[in-house]
Design a protein around this motif. Structure first.
Motif, PDB file in Angstrom:
ATOM      1  N   ALA A 155      51.113  32.345  19.851  1.00  0.00           N
ATOM      2  CA  ALA A 155      52.454  32.917  19.710  1.00  0.00           C
ATOM      3  C   ALA A 155      52.367  34.340  19.176  1.00  0.00           C
ATOM      4  O   ALA A 155      53.101  35.225  19.627  1.00  0.00           O
ATOM      5  CB  ALA A 155      53.302  32.042  18.796  1.00  0.00           C
ATOM      6  N   VAL A 156      51.483  34.593  18.225  1.00  0.00           N
ATOM      7  CA  VAL A 156      51.299  35.947  17.703  1.00  0.00           C
ATOM      8  C   VAL A 156      50.747  36.861  18.790  1.00  0.00           C
ATOM      9  O   VAL A 156      51.130  38.020  18.908  1.00  0.00           O
ATOM     10  CB  VAL A 156      50.381  35.937  16.463  1.00  0.00           C
ATOM     11  N   MET A 157      49.859  36.313  19.620  1.00  0.00           N
ATOM     12  CA  MET A 157      49.219  37.123  20.656  1.00  0.00           C
ATOM     13  C   MET A 157      50.168  37.528  21.783  1.00  0.00           C
ATOM     14  O   MET A 157      49.804  38.354  22.615  1.00  0.00           O
ATOM     15  CB  MET A 157      48.011  36.393  21.224  1.00  0.00           C
ATOM     16  N   THR A 158      51.391  36.998  21.803  1.00  0.00           N
ATOM     17  CA  THR A 158      52.374  37.488  22.764  1.00  0.00           C
ATOM     18  C   THR A 158      52.792  38.914  22.426  1.00  0.00           C
ATOM     19  O   THR A 158      53.349  39.603  23.263  1.00  0.00           O
ATOM     20  CB  THR A 158      53.629  36.603  22.788  1.00  0.00           C
ATOM     21  N   MET A 159      52.516  39.341  21.201  1.00  0.00           N
ATOM     22  CA  MET A 159      52.849  40.676  20.692  1.00  0.00           C
ATOM     23  C   MET A 159      54.358  40.894  20.577  1.00  0.00           C
ATOM     24  O   MET A 159      54.827  42.018  20.497  1.00  0.00           O
ATOM     25  CB  MET A 159      52.209  41.776  21.554  1.00  0.00           C
ATOM     26  N   ASN A 160      55.127  39.802  20.569  1.00  0.00           N
ATOM     27  CA  ASN A 160      56.570  39.881  20.385  1.00  0.00           C
ATOM     28  C   ASN A 160      56.847  39.988  18.889  1.00  0.00           C
ATOM     29  O   ASN A 160      56.402  39.148  18.110  1.00  0.00           O
ATOM     30  CB  ASN A 160      57.234  38.631  20.981  1.00  0.00           C
ATOM     31  N   VAL A 161      57.589  41.009  18.490  1.00  0.00           N
ATOM     32  CA  VAL A 161      57.860  41.261  17.079  1.00  0.00           C
ATOM     33  C   VAL A 161      58.599  40.084  16.443  1.00  0.00           C
ATOM     34  O   VAL A 161      58.288  39.665  15.331  1.00  0.00           O
ATOM     35  CB  VAL A 161      58.658  42.576  16.894  1.00  0.00           C
ATOM     36  N   GLY A 162      59.583  39.539  17.136  1.00  0.00           N
ATOM     37  CA  GLY A 162      60.352  38.417  16.594  1.00  0.00           C
ATOM     38  C   GLY A 162      59.489  37.195  16.349  1.00  0.00           C
ATOM     39  O   GLY A 162      59.614  36.533  15.314  1.00  0.00           O
ATOM     40  N   TYR A 163      58.605  36.879  17.287  1.00  0.00           N
ATOM     41  CA  TYR A 163      57.710  35.738  17.117  1.00  0.00           C
ATOM     42  C   TYR A 163      56.755  35.974  15.945  1.00  0.00           C
ATOM     43  O   TYR A 163      56.514  35.088  15.136  1.00  0.00           O
ATOM     44  CB  TYR A 163      56.904  35.479  18.388  1.00  0.00           C
ATOM     45  N   PHE A 164      56.217  37.185  15.866  1.00  0.00           N
ATOM     46  CA  PHE A 164      55.283  37.521  14.797  1.00  0.00           C
ATOM     47  C   PHE A 164      55.949  37.393  13.429  1.00  0.00           C
ATOM     48  O   PHE A 164      55.404  36.755  12.514  1.00  0.00           O
ATOM     49  CB  PHE A 164      54.755  38.948  15.021  1.00  0.00           C
ATOM     50  N   LEU A 165      57.136  37.983  13.278  1.00  0.00           N
ATOM     51  CA  LEU A 165      57.834  37.921  12.000  1.00  0.00           C
ATOM     52  C   LEU A 165      58.287  36.501  11.675  1.00  0.00           C
ATOM     53  O   LEU A 165      58.311  36.100  10.500  1.00  0.00           O
ATOM     54  CB  LEU A 165      59.017  38.882  12.005  1.00  0.00           C
ATOM     55  N   SER A 166      58.622  35.710  12.696  1.00  0.00           N
ATOM     56  CA  SER A 166      59.010  34.318  12.467  1.00  0.00           C
ATOM     57  C   SER A 166      57.845  33.517  11.906  1.00  0.00           C
ATOM     58  O   SER A 166      58.015  32.706  10.986  1.00  0.00           O
ATOM     59  CB  SER A 166      59.494  33.678  13.768  1.00  0.00           C
TER      60      SER A 166
END
Length: 188
Positions: A155-166
């Protein structure tokens, strides 16, 4: 893919002394896609140079599969809430794993209503006897922890800011809830 569906050209030596291997691979549309690899410092020719690894914001980033792709802002918010809970569960699993023997001892004492000898934890410096049932439970717990951590990593490796912060928020929430149970260990 069989060797008959692939046509390979021979290795050739260029003037600069680098080796180049070019092969054509059949695609699903029966066309061919040239693939070239080189030992020089040239970027790969398959478009990898155009893939920038940077964080981005999007509300339609797939998570683990195409079926898990939010289509609306509400679905994206739900996916972020799910990731927060999933990361908190990860921290809970780590706390359970660290305190595994204490949890087993408490469960055994409760099951026998304290009538039998309590399940003693080995004293410092004395190794616990190996028990197959405990080894299987620890192995299963480690597999679940590894699976959850790899899913969070993807999920972090998607590089999506929202996913990372979640995920960071979920680790924070999980640490608040379970941190006192993992404070004396090296688990992180």
């Amino acid at each position: 893919m069989s060797m008959s569906s692939m046509s390979m050209s021979s290795m050739s030596m260029t003037m600069s002394g680098t080796m180049t291997d070019t092969m054509s691979m059949a695609t699903a549309t029966d066309g061919s896609m040239p693939m070239s690899t080189s030992s020089s410092d040239d970027p790969m020719t398959m478009g990898m140079d155009s893939m920038a690894m940077v964080f981005f914001t999007s509300t339609s980033t797939s998570l683990w599969s195409m079926a898990f792709t939010p289509n609306t802002t509400g679905q994206y918010a739900g996916t972020c809430i799910f990731l927060i809970a999933f990361a908190a569960i990860f921290r809970l699993l780590l706390a359970i794993r660290v305190n595994f023997f204490e949890i087993i001892a408490a469960a055994k004492k409760r099951r026998t209503a304290g009538l039998l000898q309590p399940y003693e934890i080995a004293a410092e410096g004395v190794p616990r006897p190996w028990r197959a049932s405990e080894a299987v439970m620890l192995g299963a717990m480690d597999v679940v922890i590894a699976g959850v951590s790899y899913l969070l990593m993807l999920a972090v490796m998607t590089m999506n800011v929202g996913y990372f912060l979640s995920i960071l928020g979920g680790v924070f929430v999980g640490s608040i809830l379970c941190g006192r149970y993992t404070g004396h260990s090296g688990a992180h």
